[in-house]
Design an enzyme around this catalytic site. Structure first.
Site, short mmCIF file in Angstrom:
data_model
loop_
_atom_site.label_atom_id
_atom_site.label_comp_id
_atom_site.label_asym_id
_atom_site.label_seq_id
_atom_site.Cartn_x
_atom_site.Cartn_y
_atom_site.Cartn_z
N ASP A 8 0.88 -1.17 0.00
CA ASP A 8 0.00 0.00 0.00
C ASP A 8 0.92 1.23 0.00
OD1 ASP A 8 -2.36 1.63 0.44
OD2 ASP A 8 -1.63 1.85 2.50
N ASP A 10 -0.11 5.12 0.96
CA ASP A 10 -0.33 6.09 2.03
C ASP A 10 -0.27 5.40 3.39
OD1 ASP A 10 -1.00 8.28 0.21
OD2 ASP A 10 -2.90 7.26 -0.11
C1 BG6 Z 1 -5.84 5.62 0.04
C2 BG6 Z 1 -5.94 6.36 1.34
O1 BG6 Z 1 -4.52 5.23 -0.15
O2 BG6 Z 1 -6.24 6.43 -1.04
C3 BG6 Z 1 -7.33 6.91 1.51
O3 BG6 Z 1 -5.63 5.49 2.42
C4 BG6 Z 1 -7.71 7.76 0.31
O4 BG6 Z 1 -7.39 7.65 2.70
C5 BG6 Z 1 -7.58 6.93 -0.95
O5 BG6 Z 1 -9.04 8.23 0.43
C6 BG6 Z 1 -7.90 7.72 -2.21
O6 BG6 Z 1 -6.91 8.71 -2.39
P1 BG6 Z 1 -6.98 9.87 -3.46
O7 BG6 Z 1 -5.57 10.43 -3.46
O8 BG6 Z 1 -7.35 9.27 -4.79
O9 BG6 Z 1 -7.99 10.85 -3.01
MG MG Z 2 -2.69 3.15 3.56
#
Ligand code: BG6
Ligand code: MG
Length: 213
Positions: A8, A10
């Site tokens: 993963d 984030d």
């Molecule tokens: C995930 C995060 O990696 O990505 C979530 O953990 C987030 O919190 C999701 O909502 C979508 O991210 P983005 O950058 O497309 O808004």
């Molecule tokens: Mg994550």
């Protein structure tokens, strides 16, 4: 030994989970909606629109689809402003060492993230070329806990789920990994999840898991 490790993004490769929190908090404050770290943990691994729906559960009024789209765009603009600050110096040396060791040992590595901002982040960190495959929010219809993003990543690696371990900081990500037939290693918030097969304190703790015979 696993043939592939799917990370993963984030909260695993980098601390952009904090930028997600700050951007959602600003949105919630603007709208007068209660929002705390506990609610934020429910958003880990979940798509942008699904995250917004979770936040709006505590709103005192309902929002139209147009308003929701505007709020999601507002949050993403704030979030992308934070992403501009990211440089290669933000990469934790333990993360870099982990990726390089896996590659040196012939283990294939991929990203499996719900985020549509994945490639911006990997480019800013200077590690986009390190990965053998990237599956992100732009490749999928269903975000975690659905296993789709990990199945796409494994397919891009040319590996079966059973030969890969997923590293996740989200309960939704651990569930997605298990539903997809992957082993699941938990770090950060996900270490509280009893469904995880392995628990990591730092990312390099995946090395003995992935490399042991
Ligand atoms: C995930 C995060 O990696 O990505 C979530 O953990 C987030 O919190 C999701 O909502 C979508 O991210 P983005 O950058 O497309 O808004
Ligand atoms: Mg994550």
């Amino acid at each position: 030994m696993y043939q592939g490790v799917i990370f993963d993004l984030d909260g695993v490769i980098c601390t952009t989970d904090e930028f997600h929190y700050l951007a959602w908090k600003a949105l919630a404050d603007k709208e007068g909606i209660p929002f705390d770290r506990e609610t934020n943990n429910l958003l880990r691994g979940v798509s942008r629109m699904a995250s917004l729906e979770i936040i709006l559960r505590k709103a005192s009024r309902s929002y139209t689809d147009e308003e929701k789209a505007a709020l999601a765009a507002y949050k993403n603009d704030l979030y992308r402003d934070y992403l501009k600050q990211i440089t290669p110096s933000d990469l934790d040396p333990d993360v870099l060492r982990t990726l390089q060791t896996l590659k040196d040992k012939g283990v294939r590595i991929a990203i499996g993230s719900s985020s549509k901002n994945t490639k911006t982040i990997l480019r800013n960190l200077g590690i986009i070329e390190q990965f053998d495959a990237i599956a992100d929010g732009n490749d999928i219809q269903r975000s975690k806990p659905d296993p789709e993003v990990f199945l796409v990543a494994a397919n891009k690696l040319g590996l079966e789920p059973a030969s890969c371990v997923v590293v996740e900081d989200a309960f939704a990500g651990i569930e997605a990994a298990k539903r997809g037939g992957f082993a699941a290693a938990a770090i950060g918030d996900a270490v509280k999840d009893p469904e995880a097969d392995y628990v990591l304190s730092v990312l390099s703790d995946i090395l003995p898991v992935a490399l042991s015979a």
